[in-house]
Write an enzyme that holds these catalytic residues in place. Structure first.
Site, PDB file in Angstrom:
ATOM      1  N   PHE A  64      10.831  11.834  -7.385  1.00 18.91           N
ATOM      2  CA  PHE A  64      12.186  12.091  -7.895  1.00 18.91           C
ATOM      3  C   PHE A  64      13.002  13.007  -6.978  1.00 18.91           C
ATOM      4  O   PHE A  64      14.118  13.392  -7.309  1.00 18.91           O
ATOM      5  CB  PHE A  64      12.156  12.608  -9.332  1.00 18.91           C
ATOM      6  CG  PHE A  64      11.862  11.528 -10.364  1.00 18.91           C
ATOM      7  CD1 PHE A  64      11.892  10.177 -10.041  1.00 18.91           C
ATOM      8  CD2 PHE A  64      11.560  11.873 -11.682  1.00 18.91           C
ATOM      9  CE1 PHE A  64      11.633   9.192 -10.998  1.00 18.91           C
ATOM     10  CE2 PHE A  64      11.310  10.897 -12.647  1.00 18.91           C
ATOM     11  CZ  PHE A  64      11.344   9.560 -12.304  1.00 18.91           C
ATOM     12  N   ARG A  65      12.417  13.385  -5.831  1.00 21.64           N
ATOM     13  CA  ARG A  65      13.186  13.946  -4.703  1.00 21.64           C
ATOM     14  C   ARG A  65      13.822  15.304  -4.933  1.00 21.64           C
ATOM     15  O   ARG A  65      14.644  15.722  -4.109  1.00 21.64           O
ATOM     16  CB  ARG A  65      14.310  12.966  -4.288  1.00 21.64           C
ATOM     17  CG  ARG A  65      13.917  11.523  -4.100  1.00 21.64           C
ATOM     18  CD  ARG A  65      12.905  11.349  -3.030  1.00 21.64           C
ATOM     19  NE  ARG A  65      12.725   9.955  -2.624  1.00 21.64           N
ATOM     20  CZ  ARG A  65      11.645   9.533  -2.014  1.00 21.64           C
ATOM     21  NH1 ARG A  65      10.645  10.344  -1.727  1.00 21.64           N
ATOM     22  NH2 ARG A  65      11.537   8.281  -1.653  1.00 21.64           N
ATOM     23  N   LYS A 148      -2.589  15.794  -5.235  1.00 21.92           N
ATOM     24  CA  LYS A 148      -2.262  14.540  -4.537  1.00 21.92           C
ATOM     25  C   LYS A 148      -2.419  14.769  -3.041  1.00 21.92           C
ATOM     26  O   LYS A 148      -1.895  15.744  -2.502  1.00 21.92           O
ATOM     27  CB  LYS A 148      -0.821  14.142  -4.848  1.00 21.92           C
ATOM     28  CG  LYS A 148      -0.150  13.203  -3.835  1.00 21.92           C
ATOM     29  CD  LYS A 148      -0.582  11.771  -4.005  1.00 21.92           C
ATOM     30  CE  LYS A 148       0.006  10.843  -2.934  1.00 21.92           C
ATOM     31  NZ  LYS A 148       1.371  10.428  -3.140  1.00 21.92           N
ATOM     32  N   HIS A 180      -3.308   8.916  -1.451  1.00 22.38           N
ATOM     33  CA  HIS A 180      -2.650   7.854  -0.668  1.00 22.38           C
ATOM     34  C   HIS A 180      -3.575   7.589   0.519  1.00 22.38           C
ATOM     35  O   HIS A 180      -3.674   8.415   1.434  1.00 22.38           O
ATOM     36  CB  HIS A 180      -1.278   8.346  -0.214  1.00 22.38           C
ATOM     37  CG  HIS A 180      -0.530   7.379   0.648  1.00 22.38           C
ATOM     38  ND1 HIS A 180       0.781   7.041   0.406  1.00 22.38           N
ATOM     39  CD2 HIS A 180      -0.893   6.682   1.750  1.00 22.38           C
ATOM     40  CE1 HIS A 180       1.185   6.177   1.328  1.00 22.38           C
ATOM     41  NE2 HIS A 180       0.196   5.951   2.164  1.00 22.38           N
ATOM     42  N   ASP A 305       5.214   3.878  -8.237  1.00 24.05           N
ATOM     43  CA  ASP A 305       5.510   4.461  -6.922  1.00 24.05           C
ATOM     44  C   ASP A 305       7.017   4.412  -6.670  1.00 24.05           C
ATOM     45  O   ASP A 305       7.469   4.077  -5.568  1.00 24.05           O
ATOM     46  CB  ASP A 305       4.745   3.767  -5.791  1.00 24.05           C
ATOM     47  CG  ASP A 305       4.790   4.577  -4.490  1.00 24.05           C
ATOM     48  OD1 ASP A 305       5.214   5.745  -4.527  1.00 24.05           O
ATOM     49  OD2 ASP A 305       4.423   4.026  -3.440  1.00 24.05           O
TER      50      ASP A 305
HETATM   51  O1  DOR Z   1       6.654   3.877   0.612  1.00 22.88           O
HETATM   52  C1  DOR Z   1       6.419   5.009   0.241  1.00 22.88           C
HETATM   53  N1  DOR Z   1       7.403   5.876  -0.004  1.00 22.88           N
HETATM   54  N2  DOR Z   1       5.147   5.394   0.110  1.00 22.88           N
HETATM   55  C2  DOR Z   1       4.830   6.680  -0.116  1.00 22.88           C
HETATM   56  O2  DOR Z   1       3.676   6.982  -0.197  1.00 22.88           O
HETATM   57  C3  DOR Z   1       5.880   7.711  -0.194  1.00 22.88           C
HETATM   58  C4  DOR Z   1       7.129   7.121  -0.633  1.00 22.88           C
HETATM   59  C5  DOR Z   1       8.316   8.048  -0.516  1.00 22.88           C
HETATM   60  O3  DOR Z   1       8.202   9.191  -0.923  1.00 22.88           O
HETATM   61  O4  DOR Z   1       9.364   7.596  -0.054  1.00 22.88           O
END
Ligand code: DOR
Length: 445
Positions: A64-65, A148, A180, A305
């Site tokens: 969610f950045r 994680k 991951h 994801d």
């Molecule tokens: O494609 C992806 N984007 N894989 C990830 O593991 C991280 C994610 C992201 O945070 O943009």
């Protein structure tokens, strides 16, 4: 029986005993009764006639950045998209800026979520060299989803490339650890494949099957040595599924709706970088293996994801374009559509989106429609078809790789701890999301 705050009546309820035509009574945010109830004696009633009542979806993998990249998403918009898709709890990833590595970083996220999150939430702590020896303590902070680890570099700079650090992290803690699994040394070695091709169709060639298999093998080696439970996120290859099926005593498995729906090479021709994610979408042989692993019970969880980037960012020439696609809102309709086509049963959808997350992460009181559990529901219409459209997406970036797809199983109402927060695509009330509780970290009263 009377005195309910809410009764959901007339629906087909997906309970641990199967799908029952039954009512659900709610008191103080929890399920207080399941049976034939009297809606007129409740303060509020939801008529679920013609609808299926599912436990609220628990999406255990979203980005969610916030903080750091809130032009892509924030906790308000991400959770808005979640409840529009029948999701009542999310686990948010630590590759924010700053990274989530300390108790203070976690607390800052809880503070930011307060009064702004539409659904319940937990936050992962990132596993890294700098906090490896602290993780056993950090993972026990209430509301923390666990650790994680990124073994391959993706968005942000959270990364554990070497075995020594990986082993330190595996040793330092007891909760199930989410990983991951892409092998960074091999990614570096093969980077030229992407640089030379300059087209996202090369993404699964750069980040090939061996990249994933090697990382998962390394991880399982340390997990076995130290008896640590691990959860392998977004598994994309047939080869890893074989390996994971042989290690189910230690390892649980997650796949994404994107890998179950999009197929290489076509998706890269039609969607370009909007199909680019890590690990990559692969060809049909692998997608078939993921569906087989669902059918065989090897897969425990489907997580979105959800990894939004703006279309402007996605327009950068590959491989400068960022990896990740949005998905928190589309998981449930995509899986229900697959169920309508006979790919899996409705009960298995609920197993993957609700019971599975609860079981593997030991969530307290969520993921089932059972007395004493949180009253989190997704009411869906399994007859209604709808076209997925960019403009209907709650995510800040306003696009979905599934635009134009017709799906059935439209989420009509989302209920979080007894309060309807979404009805027919409209949000209701104010954001009241709370931290998720975990059996392993419930504090004594
Ligand atoms: O494609 C992806 N984007 N894989 C990830 O593991 C991280 C994610 C992201 O945070 O943009």
């Amino acid at each position: 029986m009377s005195g309910f705050d809410l009764v959901v009546h007339g629906g087909h309820v997906v309970t641990p005993s199967g799908v029952l035509s039954i009512d659900v009574g709610v008191r103080d945010g929890r399920i207080a009764a399941i049976g034939q109830l009297y809606p007129d004696q409740a303060a509020e009633a939801i008529d679920a006639t013609g609808l299926f009542v599912l436990p609220g979806i628990i999406d255990t993998q979203v980005h969610f950045r916030e903080p750091g990249a809130t032009h892509k998403e924030d906790l308000e918009t991400g959770t808005r998209a979640a409840v529009l898709g029948g999701v009542t709890a999310v686990f948010e990833m630590p590759n924010t800026d700053p990274l989530t590595l300390t108790a203070a970083d976690l607390q800052a996220k809880f503070d930011r979520a307060k009064g702004r999150a539409w659904c319940d939430h937990a936050f992962f702590i990132g596993g890294a060299a700098e906090n490896a020896d602290e993780l056993a303590r950090l993972e026990r902070i209430p509301g923390c989803a666990g650790v994680k680890v990124f073994m391959g570099s993706s968005t942000g700079n959270l990364l554990v490339e070497d075995d020594a650090t990986l082993e330190r992290i595996v040793r330092n803690g007891t909760r199930r650890m989410a990983v991951h699994a892409e092998d960074e040394p091999r990614l570096k070695e093969r980077r030229h494949v992407a640089d030379e091709a300059r087209h996202p169709r090369a993404h699964p060639l750069w980040r090939d099957e061996t990249v994933c298999l090697k990382a998962t093998q390394r991880l399982l080696g340390f997990a076995r040595k130290h008896g640590r439970r691990v959860h392998v996120l977004h598994v994309t290859t047939a080869e890893e599924m074989e390996l994971l099926a042989a290690n189910k005593d230690l390892a649980t498995v997650e796949v994404t709706p994107s890998h179950l729906t999009l197929v290489a090479p076509d998706c890269y021709e039609t969607l370009g970088t909007c199909a680019q994610m890590n690990p990559p979408v692969r060809e049909m042989r692998h997608q078939n293996a993921l569906w087989r692993a669902i059918a065989e019970g090897v897969v425990d969880v489907v997580g979105s994801d959800h990894a939004p980037h703006t279309l402007e960012e996605k327009a950068k020439p590959y491989p400068a374009s960022p990896s990740g696609v949005p998905g928190v809102q589309t998981t449930l309709p995509l899986l229900l559509t697959a169920a309508s086509r006979g790919k899996l049963s409705l009960e298995r959808v609920v197993d993957l989106l609700c019971h599975g997350p609860q079981r593997i992460y030991q969530i307290a009181g969520k993921g089932r429609i059972a007395r004493g559990y949180d009253a989190d529901f997704a009411l869906v219409d399994l007859q209604a078809w709808q076209e997925l459209k960019d403009e209907d997406m709650g995510t800040k970036v306003k696009w979905t790789p599934f635009a134009g797809m017709r799906v059935c199983g439209v989420p009509k109402v989302t209920v979080v701890r007894g309060k309807a927060v979404m009805r027919d695509g409209e949000l209701l009330g104010t954001p009241q999301g709370r931290p998720v509780r975990f059996a392993e970290t419930i504090s004594p009263s």
